[in-house]
Every structure is written in structure tokens, then in C-alpha cells.
Write a protein that holds these residues in place. Structure first.
Motif, PDB file in Angstrom:
ATOM      1  N   GLN A  70       0.833  -1.211   0.000  1.00 53.32           N
ATOM      2  CA  GLN A  70       0.000   0.000   0.000  1.00 53.32           C
ATOM      3  C   GLN A  70       0.867   1.259   0.000  1.00 53.32           C
ATOM      4  O   GLN A  70       0.559   2.227  -0.702  1.00 53.32           O
ATOM      5  N   GLU A  71       1.941   1.244   0.769  1.00 49.59           N
ATOM      6  CA  GLU A  71       2.841   2.406   0.831  1.00 49.59           C
ATOM      7  C   GLU A  71       3.536   2.618  -0.519  1.00 49.59           C
ATOM      8  O   GLU A  71       3.659   3.753  -0.991  1.00 49.59           O
ATOM      9  N   ALA A  72       3.966   1.531  -1.152  1.00 48.56           N
ATOM     10  CA  ALA A  72       4.621   1.638  -2.466  1.00 48.56           C
ATOM     11  C   ALA A  72       3.645   2.173  -3.509  1.00 48.56           C
ATOM     12  O   ALA A  72       4.008   3.018  -4.341  1.00 48.56           O
ATOM     13  N   LEU A  73       2.410   1.714  -3.479  1.00 50.83           N
ATOM     14  CA  LEU A  73       1.389   2.185  -4.409  1.00 50.83           C
ATOM     15  C   LEU A  73       1.105   3.671  -4.189  1.00 50.83           C
ATOM     16  O   LEU A  73       0.975   4.446  -5.148  1.00 50.83           O
ATOM     17  N   LYS A  74       1.061   4.086  -2.936  1.00 52.11           N
ATOM     18  CA  LYS A  74       0.853   5.496  -2.604  1.00 52.11           C
ATOM     19  C   LYS A  74       1.999   6.347  -3.150  1.00 52.11           C
ATOM     20  O   LYS A  74       1.766   7.416  -3.732  1.00 52.11           O
ATOM     21  N   LYS A  75       3.240   5.877  -3.011  1.00 51.89           N
ATOM     22  CA  LYS A  75       4.398   6.638  -3.492  1.00 51.89           C
ATOM     23  C   LYS A  75       4.388   6.753  -5.016  1.00 51.89           C
ATOM     24  O   LYS A  75       4.719   7.816  -5.556  1.00 51.89           O
ATOM     25  N   GLY A  77       1.720   6.771  -6.863  1.00 53.84           N
ATOM     26  CA  GLY A  77       0.666   7.742  -7.132  1.00 53.84           C
ATOM     27  C   GLY A  77       1.121   9.170  -6.890  1.00 53.84           C
ATOM     28  O   GLY A  77       0.818  10.078  -7.676  1.00 53.84           O
ATOM     29  N   GLU A  78       1.858   9.405  -5.809  1.00 57.69           N
ATOM     30  CA  GLU A  78       2.364  10.745  -5.501  1.00 57.69           C
ATOM     31  C   GLU A  78       3.302  11.233  -6.599  1.00 57.69           C
ATOM     32  O   GLU A  78       3.255  12.402  -6.997  1.00 57.69           O
ATOM     33  N   ARG A  79       4.150  10.347  -7.109  1.00 55.72           N
ATOM     34  CA  ARG A  79       5.084  10.737  -8.177  1.00 55.72           C
ATOM     35  C   ARG A  79       4.346  11.118  -9.451  1.00 55.72           C
ATOM     36  O   ARG A  79       4.810  11.961 -10.215  1.00 55.72           O
TER      37      ARG A  79
END
Length: 109
Positions: A70-75, A77-79
Motif C-alpha cells: 500500500q505504501e509503495a502504491l501510494k508513493k 501515485g504521488e510521483r
């Protein structure tokens, strides 16, 4: 509670010599990212995570893997300025199975 094992690697964290851990596709994407080729941001869930999942009865994700994913997916998305599940500006992803060696048609995703 101690820190859990790293199950998820951003492409920029890997390299070609991590084929056993990242699988062939994951190691190649990491190496292309490292070389500065135009690779979209992404991440790889390790082969160790797959083995840990398969060795559990009933099957369950290894501790910490889902949170790391989930954290990797969020990062990612942020990029890209997008959010997974956003109907107006969705983060689109590709999920691929992989292994150390190519096995076309032999793996479930």
C-alpha cells in the motif's frame, strides 16, 4: 514489535543482480530504472513474499507485506499526481507475475 522484512522494492532500489529476489521482470525493470531509461515508476513484490504466502495454510500474506505494498502504491501515485481508485484521475497500474527464469503461461498473477 520489530521491523518486518522488506517484501516490496521500488524499481530504483533494485538492480540486475537481484534476480533471485525480484524475479526476471523485476530485476530488469530495476536495472533499466538504474540506467536512466524511461521506465514508469513502480515496485516489485519479492519472490520471498510469494514463497512465504504459498507456505502458509491457509494462504496469507507475510507480516508487513500488505502495508508495504500500500505504501509503495501510494508513493507511485504521488510521483504521478494520481490516486489509485480516483474516478476522475485514476492511477493505472499493471500487475505481472514473474520468476527468476521466463516461464510464459506458467504462472498465476
Amino acid at each position: 514489535m520489530g521491523q518486518s522484512r522488506q517484501w516490496v522494492y521500488a524499481f530504483e532500489e533494485g538492480h540486475r543482480d537481484m534476480r533471485d529476489l525480484l524475479g526476471g521482470k523485476g530485476a530488469n525493470l530495476a536495472e533499466m530504472t538504474r540506467l536512466g531509461l524511461p521506465v514508469p515508476p513502480g515496485f516489485t513484490i519479492t519472490t520471498e513474499a510469494c514463497l512465504a504466502y504459498l507456505n502458509e495454510t491457509p494462504h496469507r500474506f507475510p507480516e508487513g507485506m500488505w502495508e508495504q505494498t500500500q505504501e509503495a502504491l501510494k508513493k507511485v501515485g504521488e510521483r504521478l499526481g494520481r490516486t489509485f481508485g480516483d474516478p476522475a484521475n485514476p492511477l493505472l497500474v499493471s500487475v505481472r507475475s514473474g520468476a527468476k527464469f521466463s516461464m510464459p503461461g506458467m504462472m498465476d498473477t
